[in-house]
Enzyme design. Structure first.
Site, PDB file in Angstrom:
ATOM      1  N   HIS A 134      27.256  12.703 116.778  1.00 20.91           N
ATOM      2  CA  HIS A 134      28.400  11.856 117.129  1.00 20.91           C
ATOM      3  C   HIS A 134      29.331  11.576 115.963  1.00 20.91           C
ATOM      4  O   HIS A 134      30.379  10.976 116.139  1.00 20.91           O
ATOM      5  CB  HIS A 134      27.915  10.524 117.714  1.00 20.91           C
ATOM      6  CG  HIS A 134      27.350   9.590 116.675  1.00 20.91           C
ATOM      7  ND1 HIS A 134      26.083   9.738 116.169  1.00 20.91           N
ATOM      8  CD2 HIS A 134      27.884   8.533 116.037  1.00 20.91           C
ATOM      9  CE1 HIS A 134      25.863   8.792 115.266  1.00 20.91           C
ATOM     10  NE2 HIS A 134      26.944   8.050 115.154  1.00 20.91           N
TER      11      HIS A 134
HETATM   12  C1  UD1 Z   1      29.846   3.643 115.882  1.00 18.00           C
HETATM   13  C2  UD1 Z   1      29.606   3.373 114.399  1.00 18.00           C
HETATM   14  C3  UD1 Z   1      28.606   4.380 113.864  1.00 18.00           C
HETATM   15  C4  UD1 Z   1      27.340   4.395 114.690  1.00 18.00           C
HETATM   16  C5  UD1 Z   1      27.719   4.652 116.137  1.00 18.00           C
HETATM   17  C6  UD1 Z   1      26.512   4.694 117.051  1.00 18.00           C
HETATM   18  C7  UD1 Z   1      31.582   2.514 113.190  1.00 18.00           C
HETATM   19  C8  UD1 Z   1      32.609   2.861 112.190  1.00 18.00           C
HETATM   20  N1  UD1 Z   1      30.829   3.543 113.626  1.00 18.00           N
HETATM   21  O1  UD1 Z   1      30.463   4.920 115.995  1.00 18.00           O
HETATM   22  O2  UD1 Z   1      28.268   4.023 112.539  1.00 18.00           O
HETATM   23  O3  UD1 Z   1      26.477   5.392 114.224  1.00 18.00           O
HETATM   24  O4  UD1 Z   1      28.601   3.607 116.553  1.00 18.00           O
HETATM   25  O5  UD1 Z   1      26.899   5.005 118.343  1.00 18.00           O
HETATM   26  O6  UD1 Z   1      31.463   1.373 113.553  1.00 18.00           O
HETATM   27  N2  UD1 Z   1      32.876   4.761 123.505  1.00 18.00           N
HETATM   28  C9  UD1 Z   1      32.656   4.613 124.838  1.00 18.00           C
HETATM   29  N3  UD1 Z   1      31.839   3.603 125.243  1.00 18.00           N
HETATM   30  C10 UD1 Z   1      31.229   2.758 124.387  1.00 18.00           C
HETATM   31  C11 UD1 Z   1      31.481   2.921 123.009  1.00 18.00           C
HETATM   32  C12 UD1 Z   1      32.301   3.931 122.570  1.00 18.00           C
HETATM   33  O7  UD1 Z   1      33.169   5.344 125.656  1.00 18.00           O
HETATM   34  O8  UD1 Z   1      30.481   1.877 124.835  1.00 18.00           O
HETATM   35  C13 UD1 Z   1      33.738   5.865 123.045  1.00 18.00           C
HETATM   36  C14 UD1 Z   1      35.190   5.485 122.932  1.00 18.00           C
HETATM   37  O9  UD1 Z   1      35.966   6.581 123.287  1.00 18.00           O
HETATM   38  C15 UD1 Z   1      35.357   5.204 121.465  1.00 18.00           C
HETATM   39  C16 UD1 Z   1      34.405   6.208 120.848  1.00 18.00           C
HETATM   40  O10 UD1 Z   1      33.325   6.284 121.763  1.00 18.00           O
HETATM   41  O11 UD1 Z   1      36.670   5.354 121.015  1.00 18.00           O
HETATM   42  C17 UD1 Z   1      33.903   5.834 119.494  1.00 18.00           C
HETATM   43  O12 UD1 Z   1      33.340   4.499 119.518  1.00 18.00           O
HETATM   44  P1  UD1 Z   1      33.370   3.608 118.189  1.00 18.00           P
HETATM   45  O13 UD1 Z   1      32.718   2.306 118.426  1.00 18.00           O
HETATM   46  O14 UD1 Z   1      34.750   3.581 117.628  1.00 18.00           O
HETATM   47  O15 UD1 Z   1      32.528   4.464 117.145  1.00 18.00           O
HETATM   48  P2  UD1 Z   1      31.207   5.340 117.326  1.00 18.00           P
HETATM   49  O16 UD1 Z   1      31.588   6.765 117.159  1.00 18.00           O
HETATM   50  O17 UD1 Z   1      30.417   4.965 118.512  1.00 18.00           O
END
Ligand code: UD1
Length: 368
Positions: free
Chosen positions: A207
Site C-alpha cells: 500500500h
Molecule cells: C495510512 C498511513 C500509513 C499506514 C496506512 C495503513 C499516513 C501518512 N499513512 O496510509 O502509515 O501504513 O495508513 O493502512 O498516515 N481509503 C479508503 N478508506 C479508508 C481509508 C483510506 O478508501 O477507510 C483510501 C482513500 O482513497 C485514501 C487512501 O485510501 O485517499 C489513502 O488513505 P490515507 O489515510 O491517506 O493513507 P494510507 O495509504 O491508508
C-alpha cells in the site's frame, strides 16, 4: 484522577491503542480515559471491524476527518482536535505509531501545553521520502514521554539529543495484541474457507505510495506476484489505495483472471492473523507486518529499501529486498530453498507486557 485522551486514526493504530486502554482500565481509580478516533480511516473493513475484533470500546469522539492530501488531513485533524481539547482539557494525550493523525494530535496538544506521550517512539528509516518518517521525527520532538519498542529506537532518540529522562524502553504494544489473540486466531477458519493448507501459500500486502502510486512500478510488482502465484497460491488483501491504483493503471482485468491469486478486500484482524501465521512467506511493504512475522517465525520479504524496524532483520525473519523484481524473486527463491523462519529470535520485551510497562511509568510520573 489522571485524565488521558488517547488517539487512534488509521488501521495500524487500533492494535496499538487496544492494550494501552486495557492497561489503563486496570486502574479505574487513577486513570479516566477518552478514546478519540480521528476518522482518517473510515471504511468498515479499515476501521469498525478492528474495533469489534479487538474488543475496543466505541470511540468517545469521532472527528470524522476522512481522506485528503497530507496537509488537508493533518490540518483538519488539528482543527477538530483543538476544539475538543479546549472544551475538555486532559492531563495527558497519548498518540501511537506514525500516521498523519499521530503528528496532528501531538502538535495540537503540545501547543496547548498539554503533555504528550508517544507509543512507538524513536523508529527511524532515515528516508524522508516516507510521510511516516516525517511524522515520526516531528512527533518525537514534541513529546514528553517516549515509549520505545527496542534499544535501537532509544539510541536514535539519544543521538537526536532527547533527554534520557523522557525515554522509556517498554517493548512492543502491537505484540501485546498479537500474543493476546494468537490462540483465537489459530482457530479461525480463514484458511479453510480459502481452501489453503498450512505453509502452502504466500500472503501479500502492498500500500505504500512509493510502491503503488507509480503505474510502471506497480505493474512490475504485480508481475512478481503473478509469477509467485504460478508456484503457490497467493492471498492478497487489497488496501483501498492500492485497489484504486490497480484500476487506474489498467491492471484490474489481468489480476482478476488468475486462479491461484486470491484477491480479497482488506481483512479483519483475526482472520488475517490466521493467514499470516500459517503462510509459507509474507511479501509486504507494511511496518507492522515486519514485526508480526518476526514473532510468528514466518519468513518476510519487505518490498522497501530501508526499514525503521531493523531489529526484525537482525533478530527476526525479515529481509529487505527493495522493489527491483529480480531481487524480490531471488528473495522468494532463497526462502523456498533455505528458510522456514526457524532461526528467528523474539526481541527483548516483545512479551505481551509493553502496555503494562507504559501505564506503570505514567502512574509513577503523573500520580500525586
Ligand atoms: C495510512 C498511513 C500509513 C499506514 C496506512 C495503513 C499516513 C501518512 N499513512 O496510509 O502509515 O501504513 O495508513 O493502512 O498516515 N481509503 C479508503 N478508506 C479508508 C481509508 C483510506 O478508501 O477507510 C483510501 C482513500 O482513497 C485514501 C487512501 O485510501 O485517499 C489513502 O488513505 P490515507 O489515510 O491517506 O493513507 P494510507 O495509504 O491508508
Amino acid at each position: 484522577m489522571i485524565r488521558v485522551t488517547i488517539v487512534a486514526g488509521a488501521r495500524p493504530n487500533f492494535m496499538k491503542v487496544a492494550p494501552v486502554i486495557e492497561a489503563l482500565d486496570r486502574h479505574p481509580g487513577i486513570f479516566r480515559h477518552r478514546l478519540v478516533h480521528t476518522g482518517q480511516h473510515y471504511d468498515e473493513a479499515m476501521s469498525r471491524s478492528f474495533f469489534d475484533a479487538l474488543g475496543l470500546p466505541k470511540p468517545d469522539v469521532d472527528l470524522g476527518i476522512g481522506s485528503g492530501s497530507h496537509a488537508e488531513q493533518t490540518g483538519r485533524v488539528m482543527m477538530e482536535f483543538e476544539k475538543l481539547l479546549l472544551e475538555d482539557r486532559p492531563d495527558l494525550v497519548i498518540v501511537v505509531g506514525d500516521v498523519n493523525s499521530t503528528l496532528a494530535c501531538a502538535l495540537t496538544a503540545r501547543k496547548l501545553g498539554i503533555p504528550v506521550a508517544h507509543v512507538e517512539a524513536g523508529l527511524r528509516s532515515r528516508d524522508m521520502e516516507m510521510p511516516e518518517e516525517i511524522n515520526r521525527l516531528c512527533t518525537d520532538v514534541l513529546c514528553d514521554y517516549l515509549f520505545t519498542t527496542d534499544e535501537t529506537a532509544s539510541e536514535n532518540l539519544r543521538r537526536e539529543g532527547v533527554d534520557e529522562s523522557k525515554i522509556f524502553f517498554v517493548g512492543n504494544v502491537m505484540i501485546d495484541t498479537l500474543l493476546k489473540h494468537r490462540e483465537i486466531a489459530s482457530r479461525d477458519d480463514a484458511l479453510r474457507k480459502l481452501d489453503l493448507s498450512p505453509k502452502g501459500y504466500a500472503a501479500v500486502t502492498l500500500h505504500r505510495p512509493s510502491n503503488v502510486d507509480d503505474p510502471a512500478r506497480l505493474r512490475a510488482l504485480i508481475g512478481v506476484v503473478l509469477e509467485l502465484a504460478r508456484t503457490m497460491p497467493v492471498v492478497f488483501p487489497v488496501h483501498p489505495r492500492t485497489r484504486a491504483r490497480i484500476e487506474h493503471a489498467g491492471l484490474a482485468e489481468q489480476l482478476e483472471s488468475r486462479g491461484s491469486l486470491i484477491l480479497l478486500e482488506p481483512m479483519s484482524y483475526i482472520p488475517f492473523l490466521n493467514l499470516v501465521m500459517h503462510a509459507r512467506m509474507v511479501l509486504t511493504d507494511s511496518g507492522g507486518l515486519q514485526e508480526e512475522t518476526t514473532v510468528l517465525g514466518v519468513p518476510c520479504l519487505t518490498i522497501r529499501d530501508n526499514t525503521e524496524r531493523p531489529i526484525t532483520c537482525t533478530q527476526g525473519t525479515n529481509r529487505l529486498v527493495g522493489n527491483d523484481p529480480e531481487k524480490i524473486k531471488a528473495g522468494i527463491d532463497d526462502i523456498l530453498l533455505h528458510d522456514d523462519g526457524a532461526e528467528s529470535m523474539i526481541p527483548e520485551k516483545w512479551d505481551g507486557s509493553a502496555a503494562k510497562r507504559i501505564v506503570d511509568v505514567l502512574m509513577e510520573r503523573l500520580s500525586g
